[in-house]
Design an enzyme around this catalytic site. Structure first.
Site, mmCIF file in Angstrom:
data_model
loop_
_atom_site.group_PDB
_atom_site.id
_atom_site.type_symbol
_atom_site.label_atom_id
_atom_site.label_comp_id
_atom_site.label_asym_id
_atom_site.label_seq_id
_atom_site.Cartn_x
_atom_site.Cartn_y
_atom_site.Cartn_z
ATOM 1 C CB SER A 457 -0.948 -0.049 1.205
ATOM 2 O OG SER A 457 -1.977 0.889 1.089
ATOM 3 C CG ASP A 468 7.771 5.428 -11.263
ATOM 4 O OD1 ASP A 468 8.337 4.395 -11.662
ATOM 5 O OD2 ASP A 468 6.557 5.484 -10.974
ATOM 6 C CE LYS A 482 -5.341 -3.060 0.670
ATOM 7 N NZ LYS A 482 -5.675 -1.693 0.211
#
Length: 673
Positions: A457, A468, A482
């Site tokens: 999460s 990224d 998740k």
């Protein structure tokens, strides 16, 4: 409503084995079983749940025959996961309900669920009565045959008749008895222990309530949509989440029932269980003991009764007998001691330390959860570490199950000037981009993020953003995956006049997406340098859950990469492989992986005492050899048994040490560039 012939077909018990007077007595008559039916509020609750899911769930939920069949199968599996309770004839008799349950849920008429459940109570009673008849103190089981107990029958056919059914039940009793014999129990004690276990389970059947049926039925409905959609009864939501989570004199663990075991669903950061390092999510509790008292077998117990045994006064010890996560049926258990306590804020806060690697100082920022205030606390820890002139930083997210989305954004903001962190798409397809707007950073040096299969999460949002942006190198094990957002909603209304309170539902309302457009759902975050793991992602991550929502992608957000590891990564990987090739701790992991692969598809275990004892002795010898090798490397004396391990000994944290070494490599290359 479809009419079918009566469900409660009498099952003739074939008691051809051990029917002498000395067989264990049956303490409760079958007539004591309750005949359960829905309560007045259940029709309203069911209709409200159906309305919420069809109108507000992220998935386009349609009550139709296809969903009905999924609910029917899941409900049967919840009642009889191993397909040893119902007969094939039972399933054939129940088959008209396969395509009817969607209509029943919409109308709130739940009688099929209750009829199936009542039949399961009868079958369970008959199994326990038969099992008690097999226990005879005058006739010990020999365990000399080559019979095997099939512990996983989830994909097997239901038994065709009572003869086949009784053979399955007999093997289960033999398996239970052999496990106790292998733990050193003598036959009379085995009979006493199993008699108590089966008698308790029989008594528990008589205490089943209408709400138990309703909760099972609504969860079959909910989990047929996705694994994070669920129904909690008033008792479940209030008692278990409060008493076992932020525990009132507890161990700081959230428990759930899985098959006949009480299983650790998650650990609360800062609680006794998490701080001990002795428990993991997925561990199964098979016994509980208090100080100076014998271990109580809790296999098959109601979860609330297990909770009552575990909780107690602050500062007092509780002993848990554990079957570790990943263990197969019949594997060796371990006993641990925990001191009951309350979860204090300071215990679950971010913390830091320094590891020395080849003359470099590597800071370690450990984040147990994304609690409110984490980013503020982390900034303070980082500033303290920087006063010691750290050369690089490891952010340790292992076993961090997530928390506040705002803190994931705040944590990202400590390491980037500003920009998007995560995208969220709701049920209507609207996409929002959550940004860090701080405009400042707290740390700009070399950095790795260490993750494992329990990082989930908010942890995945932070790790994905660091990856990224090219801000940090992600190392460790593929994360959980998740990528969904849930909302809790009570079913009660202020104008209700029902005597009993209603429960609440948790359902999925949105999905998370990385700033590169990919979802974290199912795939999680794949590390740049992947560490070996004994438990594969396909069996521990989100993708292992039935009905898990799919991975997909949306348009990337507008962001500017801060760096790239493309050229350096091959060099870092080569150095990593060279180190772990000679690292004994990593070699243990490789051996464990090999052993796991060899055993993972086996679904049965020997009921021969000599065979099982030989296997157990070999495993004990391997564990002891491993422990003594670790003690030797730590400059400590060897021991003769696992139980003799020094209290102050802590096994090396190979993953953290390697993350520190990779960070040292990063720092070294940055200095030379």
């Amino acid at each position: 409503m479809i009419s079918i012939r009566p469900l409660f077909v009498a099952l003739t018990l074939s008691l051809s084995v051990a029917t002498t007077v000395s067989a264990s007595p049956i303490p409760i008559k079958e007539s004591a079983l309750p005949q359960l039916s829905q309560e007045s509020q259940h029709a309203t609750e069911a209709k409200r749940i159906a309305a919420i899911y069809t109108r507000s769930h992220y998935v386009d939920v349609v009550l139709n025959n296809a969903l009905s069949e999924k609910i029917f199968k899941r409900y049967l599996d919840q009642l009889d996961y191993h397909h040893n309770l119902f007969l094939q004839s039972d399933i054939e008799m129940l088959s008209p309900y396969r395509t009817q349950l969607d209509d029943d849920l919409a109308s709130g008429q739940l009688s099929p669920f209750y009829k199936i459940f009542n039949l399961s109570l009868e079958r369970r009673y008959q199994q326990l009565a038969y099992s008690l008849k097999l226990l005879n103190k005058d006739k010990p089981m020999a365990f000399t045959s080559q019979e095997r107990y099939q512990f996983d029958r989830s994909k097997a056919n239901y038994p065709k008749d009572s003869i086949a059914q009784h053979l399955l039940w007999k093997h289960k009793v033999m398996y239970d008895a052999l496990n106790l014999k292998l733990s050193g129990k003598r036959w009379p004690e085995i009979v006493d222990l199993l008699s108590k276990r089966y008698s308790y389970a029989m008594k528990r059947l008589t205490q089943t309530e209408s709400e138990d049926v309703f909760q099972t039925a609504m969860n079959a409905f909910s989990r047929s949509i996705d694994p994070h959609t669920s129904y909690l009864s008033p008792r479940s939501s209030e008692r278990f989440e409060t008493e076992m989570s932020l525990s009132l004199q507890g161990i700081g663990a959230v428990l759930q029932t899985k098959d006949e075991y009480t299983t650790i669903r998650s650990l609360i950061p800062g609680g006794p269980a998490a701080k001990s390092g002795l428990l993991k999510a997925g561990d199964r509790i098979v016994g509980v003991a208090q100080k100076d008292k014998s271990m109580v077998d809790v296999i098959g117990w109601r979860i609330d009764d297990v909770v009552d045994l575990i909780k107690g006064e602050k500062g007092t010890p509780v002993y848990l007998q554990i079957l570790p996560v990943g263990s197969k049926a019949g594997d060796k258990t371990k006993t641990i001691q925990l001191i009951r306590n309350v979860v204090r804020l300071e215990d679950r806060a971010a913390s830091g330390k320094i590891i020395k690697v080849k003359g470099y100082s590597i800071g370690v920022l450990t984040l147990p959860s994304f609690y409110v205030g984490l980013s503020r606390d982390s900034a303070k820890v980082i500033k303290t570490l920087e006063k010691s002139h750290i050369d690089g930083l490891v952010v340790d997210l292992r076993e961090n199950g997530g928390g506040a989305l705002t803190e994931a954004i705040g944590m990202t903001g400590l390491f980037i000037p500003k920009g998007p962190v995560v995208q969220v798409r709701d049920q209507a397809g609207r996409i929002s981009v959550n940004q860090d707007t701080s405009g400042t950073t707290v740390y700009n040096g070399p950095m790795t993020v260490l993750v494992d299969q329990y990082s989930a999460s908010a942890s995945e949002i932070f790790a994905a953003a660091m990856q990224d942006y090219g801000r940090a190198l992600i190392v460790g094990v593929q994360t959980y995956g998740k990528g969904t957002v849930q909302q809790n909603r009570g079913l009660g209304r202020i104008y209700d006049t029902f005597e009993k309170p209603m429960g609440h539902v948790q359902y999925t309302i949105a999905k998370f997406y990385r700033i590169n457009g990919g979802s974290t759902q199912r795939r999680g975050v794949l590390p740049d340098i992947l560490f070996p793991s004994a438990l594969p992602h396909s069996e521990t991550g989100e993708s292992s859950n039935e009905n898990a929502l799919p991975w997909d992608r949306i348009q990337p957000a507008q962001y500017h990469k801060l760096g790239s590891f493309t050229k350096l990564l091959p060099i870092l990987k080569a150095d990593y492989r060279k180190r772990i090739k000679d690292d004994p701790e990593f070699q243990y992991v490789v051996k464990d992986i090999t052993q796991y692969k060899a055993l993972k598809d086996k679904n049965s275990i020997s009921l021969n005492y000599v065979t099982r004892e030989k296997k157990r002795n070999a495993l004990d010898a391997k564990d002891l050899m491993r422990l003594n090798a670790q003690l030797k490397r730590a400059g400590m004396k060897p021991v003769k048994a696992i139980a003799d391990a020094p209290k102050n000994f802590k096994a090396p944290d190979a993953y953290l040490d390697e993350a520190a070494s990779i960070t040292e490599d990063l720092a070294k290359h940055e200095k030379s560039s």
